[in-house]
Motif scaffolding. Structure first.
Motif, PDB file in Angstrom:
ATOM      1  N   UNK A 194       0.830  -1.204   0.000  1.00 49.81           N
ATOM      2  CA  UNK A 194       0.000   0.000   0.000  1.00 49.81           C
ATOM      3  C   UNK A 194       0.866   1.257   0.000  1.00 49.81           C
ATOM      4  N   UNK A 195       1.964   1.238   0.759  1.00 52.17           N
ATOM      5  CA  UNK A 195       2.868   2.384   0.771  1.00 52.17           C
ATOM      6  C   UNK A 195       3.460   2.616  -0.614  1.00 52.17           C
ATOM      7  N   UNK A 196       3.767   1.524  -1.324  1.00 52.87           N
ATOM      8  CA  UNK A 196       4.308   1.640  -2.677  1.00 52.87           C
ATOM      9  C   UNK A 196       3.296   2.297  -3.615  1.00 52.87           C
ATOM     10  N   UNK A 197       2.025   1.919  -3.470  1.00 51.37           N
ATOM     11  CA  UNK A 197       0.981   2.538  -4.285  1.00 51.37           C
ATOM     12  C   UNK A 197       0.909   4.035  -4.001  1.00 51.37           C
ATOM     13  N   UNK A 198       0.983   4.390  -2.725  1.00 49.95           N
ATOM     14  CA  UNK A 198       0.961   5.799  -2.327  1.00 49.95           C
ATOM     15  C   UNK A 198       2.135   6.541  -2.946  1.00 49.95           C
ATOM     16  N   UNK A 199       3.308   5.942  -2.856  1.00 45.85           N
ATOM     17  CA  UNK A 199       4.523   6.577  -3.386  1.00 45.85           C
ATOM     18  C   UNK A 199       4.431   6.764  -4.895  1.00 45.85           C
ATOM     19  N   UNK A 200       4.040   5.693  -5.605  1.00 46.67           N
ATOM     20  CA  UNK A 200       3.933   5.779  -7.064  1.00 46.67           C
ATOM     21  C   UNK A 200       2.875   6.794  -7.471  1.00 46.67           C
ATOM     22  N   UNK A 201       1.745   6.802  -6.763  1.00 46.55           N
ATOM     23  CA  UNK A 201       0.680   7.746  -7.086  1.00 46.55           C
ATOM     24  C   UNK A 201       1.107   9.184  -6.879  1.00 46.55           C
ATOM     25  N   UNK A 202       1.832   9.451  -5.782  1.00 51.19           N
ATOM     26  CA  UNK A 202       2.294  10.818  -5.503  1.00 51.19           C
ATOM     27  C   UNK A 202       3.263  11.300  -6.582  1.00 51.19           C
ATOM     28  N   UNK A 203       4.215  10.448  -6.937  1.00 45.86           N
ATOM     29  CA  UNK A 203       5.214  10.838  -7.937  1.00 45.86           C
ATOM     30  C   UNK A 203       4.566  11.035  -9.307  1.00 45.86           C
ATOM     31  N   UNK A 204       3.712  10.090  -9.703  1.00 40.10           N
ATOM     32  CA  UNK A 204       3.091  10.170 -11.023  1.00 40.10           C
ATOM     33  C   UNK A 204       2.157  11.371 -11.137  1.00 40.10           C
ATOM     34  N   UNK A 205       1.377  11.642 -10.084  1.00 44.18           N
ATOM     35  CA  UNK A 205       0.461  12.780 -10.138  1.00 44.18           C
ATOM     36  C   UNK A 205       1.222  14.096 -10.211  1.00 44.18           C
ATOM     37  N   UNK A 206       2.319  14.206  -9.459  1.00 43.43           N
ATOM     38  CA  UNK A 206       3.113  15.423  -9.520  1.00 43.43           C
ATOM     39  C   UNK A 206       3.771  15.575 -10.886  1.00 43.43           C
ATOM     40  N   UNK A 207       4.255  14.462 -11.448  1.00 43.02           N
ATOM     41  CA  UNK A 207       4.870  14.509 -12.769  1.00 43.02           C
ATOM     42  C   UNK A 207       3.903  14.954 -13.842  1.00 43.02           C
ATOM     43  N   UNK A 208       2.648  14.506 -13.736  1.00 46.82           N
ATOM     44  CA  UNK A 208       1.654  14.895 -14.734  1.00 46.82           C
ATOM     45  C   UNK A 208       1.269  16.357 -14.593  1.00 46.82           C
ATOM     46  N   UNK A 209       1.224  16.872 -13.366  1.00 41.73           N
ATOM     47  CA  UNK A 209       0.887  18.282 -13.154  1.00 41.73           C
ATOM     48  C   UNK A 209       1.972  19.197 -13.719  1.00 41.73           C
ATOM     49  N   UNK A 210       3.231  18.828 -13.466  1.00 41.99           N
ATOM     50  CA  UNK A 210       4.351  19.664 -13.905  1.00 41.99           C
ATOM     51  C   UNK A 210       4.817  19.336 -15.321  1.00 41.99           C
ATOM     52  N   UNK A 211       4.278  18.243 -15.896  1.00 45.15           N
ATOM     53  CA  UNK A 211       4.624  17.828 -17.251  1.00 45.15           C
ATOM     54  C   UNK A 211       6.138  17.668 -17.418  1.00 45.15           C
ATOM     55  N   UNK A 212       6.752  16.932 -16.489  1.00 42.99           N
ATOM     56  CA  UNK A 212       8.202  16.733 -16.537  1.00 42.99           C
ATOM     57  C   UNK A 212       8.532  15.486 -17.346  1.00 42.99           C
ATOM     58  N   UNK A 246      -1.024  14.678  -1.004  1.00 46.37           N
ATOM     59  CA  UNK A 246      -1.707  15.969  -1.086  1.00 46.37           C
ATOM     60  C   UNK A 246      -0.785  17.090  -1.584  1.00 46.37           C
ATOM     61  N   UNK A 247       0.465  16.770  -1.909  1.00 42.74           N
ATOM     62  CA  UNK A 247       1.404  17.784  -2.396  1.00 42.74           C
ATOM     63  C   UNK A 247       0.912  18.521  -3.645  1.00 42.74           C
ATOM     64  N   UNK A 248       0.341  17.826  -4.662  1.00 39.32           N
ATOM     65  CA  UNK A 248      -0.155  18.542  -5.833  1.00 39.32           C
ATOM     66  C   UNK A 248      -1.211  19.577  -5.487  1.00 39.32           C
ATOM     67  N   UNK A 249      -2.037  19.314  -4.470  1.00 40.29           N
ATOM     68  CA  UNK A 249      -3.048  20.281  -4.071  1.00 40.29           C
ATOM     69  C   UNK A 249      -2.444  21.561  -3.527  1.00 40.29           C
ATOM     70  N   UNK A 250      -1.332  21.433  -2.788  1.00 40.00           N
ATOM     71  CA  UNK A 250      -0.667  22.613  -2.251  1.00 40.00           C
ATOM     72  C   UNK A 250      -0.076  23.448  -3.376  1.00 40.00           C
ATOM     73  N   UNK A 251       0.488  22.776  -4.371  1.00 40.62           N
ATOM     74  CA  UNK A 251       1.053  23.502  -5.514  1.00 40.62           C
ATOM     75  C   UNK A 251      -0.043  24.234  -6.278  1.00 40.62           C
ATOM     76  N   UNK A 252      -1.192  23.579  -6.451  1.00 41.24           N
ATOM     77  CA  UNK A 252      -2.302  24.222  -7.155  1.00 41.24           C
ATOM     78  C   UNK A 252      -2.787  25.453  -6.394  1.00 41.24           C
TER      79      UNK A 252
END
Length: 377
Positions: A194-212, A246-252
């Protein structure tokens, strides 16, 4: 707490400069709290040895290149169930926090928790911009002040100097010697899924927001650093770390996506750890307030799960609903098992069979990939 502050500060900076290099906030993983609470019948060393082993497995998984090959396991329904399980299986912990030391004040604790959560939900609805990101902090401050004014009188806290801590016989940086228990290790392996899912989801969502670019390499490095941080967390006897979703929400909200603004935060955490008095002050937050905040956070956790269920169309028929409903119901029942039932389970499998979260994850995988598996024509 001092060790946790140091690890959080160090690995926040390591992630920003050498890991995934994204503006993600790092902190204690609530999913590991489930594993720790469910294993309290075992020794301190057994629990945190298992945490360290989980970190090693994450590191090996990253270095082996197998991350891309296990994605098939985590379907939308399984991810939804895991998100919901975190909220439901922490219910006993929240109840204990809400009514700890509540003798004579039970009615106050009950209504305080409901009022505080409703206030935080209203703040989350009304606030805009950067104010949305400080709802939890405001709840912590307001809740503590109200409790001090109207709640049960708090005992004065004692501060300890750094020299006294270092000279204490109980002062120990590591948990050696390590102690191994197969059942506890297996239970934590499921928590780390479950922690791995959280980690992958956080990284992927941030990557998609910043388009890196080069997200595959960033993901591999990020998971590797998280694995290393959990190894150190286990060896030093503190809860493991993860990048918060929740990091992407703070950036938004702030419109600031620079990863370098988090470096002072990492340095600040390390500096705070050098002042035991300040850490003691932070530790004086009433358990009722902490429980109410966890109540609020788990409400948002469940909301995220239900939102993902609707967005991914995870429920399309009765059988797909069973895949979600059965593991959650089973996990809730296990979380509230009577002590006599728990003690009757053989000790070698007790960490697995009496852990609601672990059994929920096992059952949703069995239901999704075996019992109710959809065979393509």
């Amino acid at each position: 707490m001092q060790k946790l502050f140091v690890l959080g500060g160090v690995f926040l900076i390591v992630q920003i400069l050498w890991g995934h290099r994204l503006p993600l906030i790092i902190g204690p993983a609530s999913v590991l709290l489930i594993g720790i609470v469910s294993s309290l019948g075992f020794s301190y060393s057994v629990i945190y040895t298992s945490v360290a082993i989980g970190g090693v497995l994450m590191l090996l998984l990253s270095l082996s290149g197998l991350l891309a090959k296990i994605n098939f396991l985590f379907t939308s329904r399984i991810i939804v169930v895991i998100l919901l399980l975190i909220g439901f299986t922490l219910t006993p912990v929240i109840l204990n926090l809400l009514f700890e030391n509540a003798t004579g004040f039970e009615n106050f604790h009950f209504w305080f928790a409901i009022a505080m959560v409703l206030l935080m939900l209203l703040m989350n609805k009304w606030f805009v911009g950067v104010w949305k990101s400080v709802v939890v902090l405001l709840g912590l401050v307001i809740g503590t002040l109200v409790y001090i004014q109207f709640g049960k009188p708090m005992d004065p806290f004692e501060t300890t100097t750094l020299s006294e801590i270092l000279s204490s016989d109980k002062a120990s940086l590591f948990i050696f010697p390590l102690e191994f228990d197969f059942g506890v290790i297996v239970a934590f392996i499921f928590c780390y899924l479950a922690l791995l899912i959280n980690e992958l989801g956080s990284i992927q969502s941030m990557g998609s927001i910043l388009n890196v670019e080069d997200m595959e390499k960033r993901t591999q490095r990020g998971v590797a650093v998280t694995g290393i941080s959990n190894v150190f967390a286990g060896l030093t006897g503190v809860i493991g770390l993860v990048d918060f979703s929740f990091s992407p929400g703070i950036i938004s909200a702030t419109r600031c996506a620079s990863r370098f603004v988090l470096i002072p935060a990492g340095v600040g955490l390390m500096v705070i750890s050098l002042f035991p008095g300040l850490v003691s002050l932070l530790n004086q937050t009433p358990s009722l307030v902490i429980g109410a905040i966890m109540f609020y956070l788990m409400v948002t956790q469940l909301a995220s799960g239900f939102h993902l269920m609707q967005k991914q169309k995870a429920v399309i028929d009765f059988e797909s609903a069973i895949v979600i409903g059965f593991p959650i119901m089973l996990a809730v029942l296990i979380s509230f098992l009577p002590v006599a039932v728990v003690e009757a389970v053989p000790s070698i499998v007790r960490p697995i069979l009496t852990n609601g979260f672990v059994m929920g994850v096992i059952m949703v995988i069995v239901c999704e990939h075996f019992i109710f598996r959809k065979i393509k024509a």
